[in-house]
Design a protein around this motif. Structure first.
Motif, PDB file in Angstrom:
ATOM      1  N   LEU A 151       0.831  -1.202   0.000  1.00  0.00           N
ATOM      2  CA  LEU A 151       0.000   0.000   0.000  1.00  0.00           C
ATOM      3  C   LEU A 151       0.870   1.257   0.000  1.00  0.00           C
ATOM      4  CD1 LEU A 151      -2.818   1.296   0.158  1.00  0.00           C
ATOM      5  CD2 LEU A 151      -2.687   1.060   2.658  1.00  0.00           C
ATOM      6  N   SER A 208       1.858   2.230  -3.514  1.00  0.00           N
ATOM      7  CA  SER A 208       0.794   2.199  -4.520  1.00  0.00           C
ATOM      8  C   SER A 208       0.159   3.547  -4.826  1.00  0.00           C
ATOM      9  CB  SER A 208      -0.311   1.228  -4.068  1.00  0.00           C
ATOM     10  OG  SER A 208       0.168  -0.099  -3.993  1.00  0.00           O
ATOM     11  N   ARG A 246      -3.553   5.143  -7.247  1.00  0.00           N
ATOM     12  CA  ARG A 246      -4.784   4.943  -6.475  1.00  0.00           C
ATOM     13  C   ARG A 246      -5.663   6.188  -6.378  1.00  0.00           C
ATOM     14  NH1 ARG A 246      -5.100   0.052  -4.143  1.00  0.00           N
ATOM     15  NH2 ARG A 246      -6.522   0.598  -2.449  1.00  0.00           N
ATOM     16  N   LEU A 268      -2.976  -4.114  -5.087  1.00  0.00           N
ATOM     17  CA  LEU A 268      -1.880  -3.228  -4.696  1.00  0.00           C
ATOM     18  C   LEU A 268      -0.670  -3.473  -5.589  1.00  0.00           C
ATOM     19  CD1 LEU A 268      -2.206  -3.572  -0.819  1.00  0.00           C
ATOM     20  CD2 LEU A 268      -3.052  -1.709  -2.265  1.00  0.00           C
ATOM     21  N   VAL A 326      -6.488   3.582   3.262  1.00  0.00           N
ATOM     22  CA  VAL A 326      -6.548   2.385   2.434  1.00  0.00           C
ATOM     23  C   VAL A 326      -6.857   2.714   0.978  1.00  0.00           C
ATOM     24  CG1 VAL A 326      -7.766   0.207   2.057  1.00  0.00           C
ATOM     25  CG2 VAL A 326      -7.168   0.905   4.380  1.00  0.00           C
ATOM     26  N   GLY A 380      -3.582   5.257  -0.218  1.00  0.00           N
ATOM     27  CA  GLY A 380      -2.207   4.906   0.094  1.00  0.00           C
ATOM     28  C   GLY A 380      -1.394   6.033   0.691  1.00  0.00           C
TER      29      GLY A 380
END
Length: 253
Positions: free
Chosen positions: A11, A14, A18, A100, A208, A211
């Protein structure tokens, strides 16, 4: 999803894939309390605690350009206008089964960074790849930060920690490892910097969905150790009016 350590590290690397836009409330010693809007690639608008507006465009200097790799069958995309290199959203990185990023591209020239406000801690919190390796991860748990799901852990920087801007300047984890990131051997460390006191570790929460870092709080150590907090207010909202019309007030939410 209950994360494991590998998922937490994934994460942390990422973020470039995202989200496209962010609206957040920020608090830190380096930037104070402010509200910010980010539109990738390369646009930032900040309203500080005194109501003053700050607009940043483009990508910060120094290590903004990195050498990167993609799968052999992935054709090299054309750079965007105004850029001499490729931007992350133009390349699809290898993904894990959970979506991810398995590994960051390492072949072409990519500009990973977002615009900077005050210092490189701002850049690092939006894309915390420095937390994806050479860190000890303990007490990993799920949490809710500003009404949003987050993964939270106690992090300690290890030798080899590679901050966006180290040398005890702007690293997310203020630490001996962060200091040594800018010096090849002990003799290069200025004598007045040796023997500093650091936090035992940092309490770090990653949002979440995006990231990005939403909490980075020192535990132990000096009272003035760097810290930061972000409350995410919107993700991937349409910010065209705000950025393209030259507004000085944000659109209603």
């Amino acid at each position: 999803m209950t994360p494991d350590v590998d998922a937490f590290l994934a994460l942390a690397r990422s973020s470039p894939w995202r989200w496209t836009t962010l609206h957040l409330a920020h608090r830190s010693a380096f930037a104070g309390a402010c509200e910010a809007w980010v539109r990738r690639p390369g646009e930032l608008l900040v309203r500080d605690s005194e109501g003053q507006w700050h607009r940043e465009g483009g990508l910060p200097y120094t290590r903004a350009t990195l050498t990167v790799f993609t799968a052999e069958e992935t054709p090299r995309p054309e750079p965007m206008p105004g850029h001499t290199s490729v931007l992350p959203h133009q390349i699809a990185p290898p993904l894990r089964a959970d979506g991810l990023v398995e590994r960051r591209p390492e072949r072409f020239y990519l500009d990973y960074d977002d615009p900077m406000y005050v210092n490189y801690s701002w850049v690092a919190m939006l894309d915390p790849v420095e937390l994806s390796h050479h860190v000890a991860v303990d007490r990993l748990r799920t949490d809710v930060v500003a009404d949003r799901p987050a993964w939270r852990a106690d992090l300690r920087a290890l030798p080899g920690y590679d901050p966006r801007c180290g040398g005890n300047c702007c690293e997310l984890l203020f630490s001996e490892a962060g200091l040594r990131a800018d010096f090849e051997d002990d003799e290069e460390v200025p004598e007045r910097w040796r023997g500093r006191t650091y936090p035992d570790h940092y309490d770090v929460a990653l949002d979440v969905q995006t990231g990005m870092v939403v909490r980075c709080l020192p535990v132990g150590g000096p009272d003035d150790a760097p810290r930061l907090e972000n409350d995410i207010l919107e993700v991937d909202a349409d910010l065209d009016q705000l950025f393209d019309k030259g507004r000085t007030t944000p659109p209603a939410r």
